[in-house]
Design a protein around this motif. Structure first.
Motif, PDB file in Angstrom:
ATOM      1  N   ASP A 165       0.853  -1.188   0.000  1.00  0.00           N
ATOM      2  CA  ASP A 165       0.000   0.000   0.000  1.00  0.00           C
ATOM      3  C   ASP A 165       0.886   1.234   0.000  1.00  0.00           C
ATOM      4  O   ASP A 165       1.901   1.273   0.714  1.00  0.00           O
ATOM      5  N   VAL A 166       0.519   2.230  -0.794  1.00  0.00           N
ATOM      6  CA  VAL A 166       1.251   3.493  -0.823  1.00  0.00           C
ATOM      7  C   VAL A 166       0.255   4.647  -0.818  1.00  0.00           C
ATOM      8  O   VAL A 166      -0.860   4.521  -1.306  1.00  0.00           O
ATOM      9  N   LEU A 167       0.662   5.748  -0.230  1.00  0.00           N
ATOM     10  CA  LEU A 167      -0.104   6.983  -0.272  1.00  0.00           C
ATOM     11  C   LEU A 167       0.625   7.935  -1.194  1.00  0.00           C
ATOM     12  O   LEU A 167       1.814   8.203  -1.004  1.00  0.00           O
TER      13      LEU A 167
ATOM     14  N   ALA B  63      -3.516   9.914  -1.433  1.00  0.00           N
ATOM     15  CA  ALA B  63      -4.489   9.054  -2.105  1.00  0.00           C
ATOM     16  C   ALA B  63      -3.977   7.615  -2.022  1.00  0.00           C
ATOM     17  O   ALA B  63      -2.829   7.353  -2.368  1.00  0.00           O
ATOM     18  N   PRO B  64      -4.824   6.665  -1.565  1.00  0.00           N
ATOM     19  CA  PRO B  64      -4.365   5.288  -1.389  1.00  0.00           C
ATOM     20  C   PRO B  64      -4.295   4.514  -2.705  1.00  0.00           C
ATOM     21  O   PRO B  64      -5.251   4.484  -3.476  1.00  0.00           O
ATOM     22  N   PHE B  65      -3.152   3.897  -2.935  1.00  0.00           N
ATOM     23  CA  PHE B  65      -2.930   3.058  -4.103  1.00  0.00           C
ATOM     24  C   PHE B  65      -2.298   1.744  -3.659  1.00  0.00           C
ATOM     25  O   PHE B  65      -1.616   1.698  -2.634  1.00  0.00           O
ATOM     26  N   ALA B  66      -2.508   0.706  -4.449  1.00  0.00           N
ATOM     27  CA  ALA B  66      -1.752  -0.539  -4.300  1.00  0.00           C
ATOM     28  C   ALA B  66      -0.635  -0.472  -5.328  1.00  0.00           C
ATOM     29  O   ALA B  66      -0.875  -0.172  -6.502  1.00  0.00           O
TER      30      ALA B  66
ATOM     31  N   ARG C 210      -5.543   2.478  -8.003  1.00  0.00           N
ATOM     32  CA  ARG C 210      -6.277   3.257  -6.997  1.00  0.00           C
ATOM     33  C   ARG C 210      -7.099   2.303  -6.137  1.00  0.00           C
ATOM     34  O   ARG C 210      -7.749   1.413  -6.639  1.00  0.00           O
ATOM     35  N   GLN C 211      -7.069   2.535  -4.826  1.00  0.00           N
ATOM     36  CA  GLN C 211      -7.856   1.688  -3.910  1.00  0.00           C
ATOM     37  C   GLN C 211      -9.179   2.350  -3.594  1.00  0.00           C
ATOM     38  O   GLN C 211      -9.339   3.502  -3.682  1.00  0.00           O
TER      39      GLN C 211
END
Length: 123
Positions: free
Chosen positions: A96-98, A106-109, A122-123
């Motif tokens: 997980d990265v912001l 913004a949360p992304f995998a 995008r999560q």
């Protein structure tokens, strides 16, 4: 298939964004980085894009795949159709990265493929 999904802004589509500004464009659901068009992240993005929001990237201990419900590809005999598949070792890691330029991010995998390519979803 539905065409209700947001489209990327003209600024992002033209490549005129600065750095990670694309993160804040809700029309962008993912971002692939690769040295060549044949790499795994690009293959996944091609399949997800062709699925027009109905295709999914799945990962198990046995495989990594892009699947789509059969109803969207005229194959009613099975519930899901596999469009793309690789062994699990094709993925080096998932985290997980912001991202972005806001306080919370913004949360992304982030999916790192064994060939060096990367996919942000995008999560």
């Amino acid at each position: 298939m539905s065409e209700d999904y947001l489209k990327p802004s003209e600024l992002v589509a033209r490549g005129e964004h600065l750095g990670d500004e694309w993160v804040h464009d809700r029309g962008v659901r993912g971002w692939a980085t690769a040295a060549a068009g044949h790499q795994l992240a690009v293959q996944v993005v091609d399949m997800l894009t062709a699925g027009n929001g109905y295709a999914w990237l799945i990962a198990t201990t046995h495989r990594v795949a892009v699947v789509i419900p059969a109803q969207f590809v005229d194959q009613p005999a099975a519930p899901l159709v596999t469009w793309w598949e690789q062994p699990p070792n094709a993925v080096r890691g998932i985290r997980d990265v912001l991202l972005g330029r806001t306080f919370f991010g913004a949360p992304f995998a982030s999916i790192d493929f064994a060939d060096g390519s990367n996919l942000l979803l995008r999560q």
